[in-house]
Design an enzyme around this catalytic site. Structure first.
Site, PDB file in Angstrom:
ATOM      1  N   LYS A 283       0.834  -1.199   0.000  1.00 17.16           N
ATOM      2  CA  LYS A 283       0.000   0.000   0.000  1.00 17.16           C
ATOM      3  C   LYS A 283       0.874   1.255   0.000  1.00 17.16           C
ATOM      4  CE  LYS A 283      -3.790  -1.944   2.795  1.00 17.16           C
ATOM      5  NZ  LYS A 283      -4.898  -1.717   1.848  1.00 17.16           N
ATOM      6  N   ARG A 357     -10.547 -11.400   1.472  1.00 18.65           N
ATOM      7  CA  ARG A 357     -11.397 -12.432   0.868  1.00 18.65           C
ATOM      8  C   ARG A 357     -10.726 -13.806   0.917  1.00 18.65           C
ATOM      9  NH1 ARG A 357     -11.441  -9.027  -4.559  1.00 18.65           N
ATOM     10  NH2 ARG A 357     -11.218  -7.454  -2.925  1.00 18.65           N
TER      11      ARG A 357
END
Length: 507
Positions: A283, A357
């Protein structure tokens, strides 16, 4: 702050201040006749002449110190026709904060007033719950790592009492207030966990918190470590924790009071990424520190169980919390790696920053195989795309079971958690095709929140009632209000509690 009750009418009431809630254009002195009996000076208090009861307005009326009620803290609700439960919560929070600023030790609220201020579709008991919950949330502060305390910092009031007219406290009023107290406690637990720094709130720390709840309330708690998870075949979860020095945990916590052991449980699965760097798909540095809150789904479930422990509802409930850090390392998963999930399906990992996920899909498979749940709800700070779509105050609700979706949305709205339904269009599943595996873990940028939900949908068995809650927006806030000083919000704790207490409607 403790929650107490005083019965016996105005002659028996004792408080350093009484909070009253006033609608615009309705005289302060007519709020409650019993209060006027207890504090007759209220009808001539000079400050009352200037009080207009606008929304968020708070006025302090001082009487002679010899009276058992020497102060009244009047809180405006605005126009009666505009009143909502959210406004009542905010008013209770604003009022109790003013009491704290005044260094009032003991605060009262006249119980008889609660029914008169209830919005049309609600009653006095719901208002009692909201006043208690709002007041407790209004006092929330996270300052445990401050070593230099502010000398001017006022202490919280010692107690808030509901002042009753009769000789006894009605059982239903007692229950409503205790429910408000329990859910505020649960939200405080969730807020503390989200606000805690990632070097403290690790997967092991979350496991110890679950175990502490288990010891206190008799919950069954199991904790599985890295080796067990890998040997079970949780390849997707393992792909996330492979690069982390802090050892991953899968935490199972179960509330099963006597007589409920054979029930199909309501199962909640919460993402518990205690710090998310993005892994090899790193990130940007800006705001990365906020990624300590990427475990807000797991925190909400622990908050739920803290509340359940105070109320002991006769329903079987299971929480499953896959917890890890997502870190770059020589052992970390690379973009392009293929892993085998617990379900047997293979996934090509195109982006290691779409890690939530991956751990959720294995946890969902595990939950279905082990419990055959009555309903299965996962909640996660899953996608920035959901925040772009809905903003920071509303969570995405993905559910193809109309009754379950309506229960989540309607009960959430009642308690201040806002959800908006988003689609699970089957055609979008094409976005998750991989050239080398059964699925890719990401699709195109467009429809990112839908793609993530559809990825999880591939791991839900036919006939299982399932909902996915993307809470990335409302789980953490930079906006300060009377109800929240910023940071973790405790979002979804109350919605989950309502689902447990009210039950799941038939499909």
């Amino acid at each position: 702050m403790d929650i107490r009750f005083q019965a016996g009418g105005h002659a028996a009431w004792r408080a350093g201040a009484v909070m009253v809630f006033v609608f615009k254009d309705e005289p302060l002195a007519e709020v409650d006749s019993q209060l006027v009996e207890a504090a007759p000076w209220l009808t001539i208090a000079p400050a009352g002449n200037d009080f207009r009861a606008a929304k968020d307005e708070v006025a302090v009326l001082h009487g002679p110190p010899a009276f058992d009620i020497p102060r009244v803290v009047a809180v405006g609700l605005g126009k009666r026709e505009d009143c909502t439960l959210e406004r009542i919560r905010l008013a209770a929070a604003a009022g109790i904060r003013r009491c704290r600023d005044l260094r009032v030790e003991n605060v009262g609220v006249v119980a008889a007033q609660l029914g008169r201020m209830a919005p049309t579709e609600h009653d006095a008991l719901r208002v009692a719950e909201e006043v208690v919950c709002g007041a407790l949330l209004g006092l929330y502060r996270y300052d445990r790592f401050r070593t230099v305390k502010d000398d001017e910092r006022a202490e919280d009031p010692r107690w808030l009492a509901l002042l009753c007219e009769g000789k006894n406290v009605p059982d239903d009023l007692h229950g409503a207030a205790r429910k408000g107290e329990a859910v505020a406690l649960g939200m405080g637990v969730a807020r503390d966990l989200v606000n805690g720094p990632a070097n403290i709130v690790t997967p092991a720390f979350l496991a110890s918190e679950a175990e502490a709840l288990g010891r206190k309330h008799g919950f069954r708690v199991e904790v599985l470590g890295r080796d067990e998870l890998s040997s079970m075949g949780m390849g997707a979860f393992a792909s996330v924790f492979r690069g982390a020095e802090e050892e991953a945990r899968l935490i199972v916590i179960e509330h099963a009071p006597a007589g409920t052991e054979e029930q199909q449980p309501l199962v909640f699965v919460g993402k518990g990424v205690t710090f998310d760097t993005g892994g090899i798909s790193l990130k940007p540095a800006a705001k990365m520190h906020e990624m300590k809150g990427d475990m807000a789904g797991a925190a909400a479930i622990l908050g739920l169980f803290a509340a359940l422990g105070e109320r002991d509802l006769p329903r079987r409930v299971v929480g499953v919390l896959p917890c890890t850090e997502n870190m770059p390392d020589g052992r970390a998963t690379r973009p392009g790696d293929v892993v085998t999930t617990l379900s047997g399906k293979t996934v090509e990992i195109l982006n290691t920053d779409a890690e939530g996920r991956l751990l959720l899909c294995d946890a969902l498979t595990y939950a279905q195989r082990r419990w055959q749940p009555e309903a299965l709800v996962d909640l996660a700070t899953l996608t920035g795309a959901c925040v772009v779509a809905l903003g920071t105050e509303v969570a995405g609700l993905f559910c193809d079971d109309a009754a379950l979706a309506d229960a989540i949305a309607s009960r959430g709205e009642t308690v201040g958690d806002l959800f908006w339904p988003l689609p699970l269009w089957k055609s979008y599943a094409e976005n998750l095709k991989s050239d080398v595996a059964d699925l890719a873990n990401v699709g195109p940028r467009e429809g990112g929140a839908v793609n993530a939900a559809l990825f999880l949908r591939q791991f839900i068995d036919d006939g299982v009632r399932w909902a996915h809650l993307d809470i990335a927006g409302p789980a953490f806030t930079a906006k300060k209000s009377a109800l929240c000083p910023g940071g973790g919000t405790g979002f979804a704790v109350r919605t989950l509690f309502e689902l447990v207490s009210e039950g799941i409607p038939a499909a």
